[in-house]
Design an enzyme around this catalytic site. Structure first.
Site, mmCIF file in Angstrom:
data_model
loop_
_atom_site.group_PDB
_atom_site.id
_atom_site.type_symbol
_atom_site.label_atom_id
_atom_site.label_comp_id
_atom_site.label_asym_id
_atom_site.label_seq_id
_atom_site.Cartn_x
_atom_site.Cartn_y
_atom_site.Cartn_z
ATOM 1 N N LYS A 295 0.826 -1.213 0.000
ATOM 2 C CA LYS A 295 0.000 0.000 0.000
ATOM 3 C C LYS A 295 0.865 1.269 0.000
ATOM 4 O O LYS A 295 2.083 1.197 0.136
ATOM 5 C CB LYS A 295 -0.936 -0.022 1.218
ATOM 6 C CG LYS A 295 -1.990 -1.131 1.134
ATOM 7 C CD LYS A 295 -2.913 -0.965 -0.052
ATOM 8 C CE LYS A 295 -4.070 -1.945 -0.064
ATOM 9 N NZ LYS A 295 -3.705 -3.340 -0.256
HETATM 10 C C1 LIG Z 1 -10.103 -1.959 -1.514
HETATM 11 C C2 LIG Z 1 -9.512 -2.775 -0.405
HETATM 12 N N1 LIG Z 1 -10.247 -2.995 0.688
HETATM 13 C C3 LIG Z 1 -9.770 -3.701 1.726
HETATM 14 C C4 LIG Z 1 -8.517 -4.237 1.718
HETATM 15 C C5 LIG Z 1 -8.067 -5.083 2.851
HETATM 16 O O1 LIG Z 1 -6.925 -4.638 3.477
HETATM 17 P P1 LIG Z 1 -5.927 -5.678 4.203
HETATM 18 O O2 LIG Z 1 -5.234 -6.425 3.141
HETATM 19 O O3 LIG Z 1 -5.026 -4.778 4.984
HETATM 20 O O4 LIG Z 1 -6.771 -6.537 5.066
HETATM 21 C C6 LIG Z 1 -7.700 -4.021 0.592
HETATM 22 C C7 LIG Z 1 -6.333 -4.528 0.562
HETATM 23 O O5 LIG Z 1 -5.683 -5.201 0.147
HETATM 24 C C8 LIG Z 1 -8.211 -3.291 -0.500
HETATM 25 O O6 LIG Z 1 -7.479 -3.095 -1.596
#
Ligand SMILES: Cc1ncc(COP(=O)(O)O)c(C=O)c1O
Length: 478
Positions: A295
């Site tokens: 990210k």
């Molecule tokens: C649009 C979106 N929502 C939620 C997430 C979930 O985040 P995480 O991977 O930190 O759980 C991601 C990440 O990869 C994402 O791209």
């Protein structure tokens, strides 16, 4: 096992002919033999091994295992990057990575050409300094000054009253939904074009994700298609600021107000993006961010819920910590979770927020250069930036129109990969995923997903590399 590894796997019971076919298709000059049932490693065969075996009189239809030679090199999931580099030599260019049960989980490939990744974290001296300070202090779990500091800095960054750290973006979403009392019997509108976590978090609560098609210009949830999906059970909308471009929050907010719906921003991919000059995350009732390694800023794994609502914030803090009463230790009036971020991760987070403006400036500079260089390439649609938006270009992504460009999206990705340029396809729309397959059709999202790819978007990319990538794409088009 990842796709890159799967592409060079041959069953150890297969023939020399099929091994050659795998080597040919895989493009790495080797095939890795495994037991197809258990994925246990049996050996590695190069195109040279096959050539020599055929010259010696072996036949195409013979079992490939007969020509296996000892002396190949493998590594394990514990092998460090430096140790791996030391294992490569003039002849060893591919090293299978095995787990403790001897199953092939990955391959390491030595590439003397450049390798330009789609994303990589920007970790510098400050990160080292804060993480070491945290470790030396002994406060390595979820209490400590870095957690508090990170939450404060991030709330300020979003111009919001509260920021609450969580163990991931997904758990942040789950907590945001629970804080808003969303559960069985409720429906939540989500764009179908998103990472699956947006929909999964809704499902975790017992509510139903209802999918909405995308806008062609921003690839985000199409506000014009929202009203038609609202029913008496609809309780919330989760717009996602996909790939760093903010959703049309003005229009969506109006709909939420009119229909009395809760607005939760999924800003996992859009740290620092702005709608009408205001940072995303604090624009609705609740907002969430992800700090996964790829990210815009990272804590390794991690997330944040942002809100201006005191009640939501208090509820999230309790739910994040096993539902424990704030004033009575080991007393749990509600079902909670362990969704806490550690102080070590928060130390990374503090260092990252401190340099977020530099990261964002570089992201935008990279995007500007890509767009200048790729402008007017037939069959390439560039990412846009609406009049209301500050796009932070998490991943600089383009669409390929096959008939104008002359190559399919997948062919372009393969050719770029061969030239050391990593790319990534866009998300599959969630309504097409096996666990959500509804049989519905969302043509805009489906088309974007089919034609889209993300180009290297690291903040470490040089201008020269961006020019080279754009030039390569242009030449492939011609
Ligand atoms: C649009 C979106 N929502 C939620 C997430 C979930 O985040 P995480 O991977 O930190 O759980 C991601 C990440 O990869 C994402 O791209």
């Amino acid at each position: 096992m990842n796709d890159r590894t799967k592409a060079i796997i041959t069953s150890w019971t297969d023939t020399i002919r099929n091994g050659m076919i795998t080597i040919d298709k895989g493009g790495l000059g080797v095939t890795v033999l495994v037991d197809p049932e258990t994925e246990i490693f049996k050996g590695i065969i190069t195109d040279g091994d096959i050539r020599r075996a055929l010259l010696k009189g072996h036949g195409f239809e013979e079992p490939i295992i007969r020509i296996i030679k000892e002396g190949y090199i493998t590594a394990t999931t514990e092998t460090t990057h430096q140790e791996l580099l030391d294992l490569f030599n003039q002849t060893i260019r591919i090293i299978p990575i095995l787990d403790k049960k001897n199953r092939v989980v990955d391959i390491a490939a030595f590439d003397k050409k450049r390798f330009l990744p789609v994303a990589e974290p920007s970790i510098g001296e400050k990160e080292w300094q804060y993480v070491s300070e945290c470790i030396l202090s002994g406060w390595v779990s979820s209490t400590g000054k870095f957690v508090t500091q990170f939450e404060k800095l991030f709330a300020d960054f979003c111009q919001a009253k509260h920021a609450i750290t969580t163990s991931s973006g997904t758990t942040a979403l789950h907590l945001a939904l629970l804080a808003a009392d969303i559960g069985p019997g409720d429906e939540v509108l989500v764009p179908t074009l998103t990472f699956i976590a947006t929909a999964n978090a809704v499902t975790y609560t017992g509510a139903k994700p209802v999918f909405v098609d995308s806008e062609p210009g921003t690839w985000n949830i199409d506000p014009a298609k929202i009203e038609a999906s609202i029913t008496s059970r609809t309780k919330a909308i989760i717009p996602v600021h996909l790939y760093g471009h903010p959703a049309d929050m003005g229009t969506i907010k109006k709909i939420c107000k009119k229909r009395n719906l809760i607005l939760i921003e999924d800003a996992a991919e859009a740290h620092g993006a702005q709608y009408d000059g205001a940072p995303v995350g604090g624009l609705g009732d609740l907002g969430i961010f992800s700090f996964f390694g790829n990210k815009i800023m990272t804590t390794g794994e991690g997330g944040m819920v942002v809100t201006n609502n005191d009640e939501y914030a208090a509820k999230i803090r309790v739910l994040r910590d096993h539902g424990m009463d704030k004033n009575k230790r080991y007393w749990h009036p509600v079902l909670g979770y362990n969704y806490r971020l550690t102080n070590v991760q928060a130390a990374l987070g503090v260092a990252q927020v401190e340099k977020i403006e530099q990261i964002l400036a570089k992201k935008r500079a990279n995007a500007k250069l890509y767009s200048e260089k790729l402008l007017n390439v037939a069959g390439v649609t560039l990412p846009g930036e609406m009049f209301y938006a500050k796009n932070v270009y998490w991943l600089y992504s383009i669409l390929i129109n096959e008939s104008e460009f002359g190559l399919t999206r997948d062919m372009l990705m393969k050719k770029l990969q061969e030239r050391g340029i990593e790319t990534r396809q866009l998300f599959y729309p969630v309504h097409s995923q096996p666990i959500y397959a509804t049989g519905e059709s969302f043509p805009v999202a489906e088309n974007i997903s089919r034609c889209g790819l993300s180009l290297p978007s690291s903040v470490k990319l040089t201008e020269k590399s961006i020019c080279e990538i754009a030039e390569t794409i242009k030449n492939l088009a011609e």
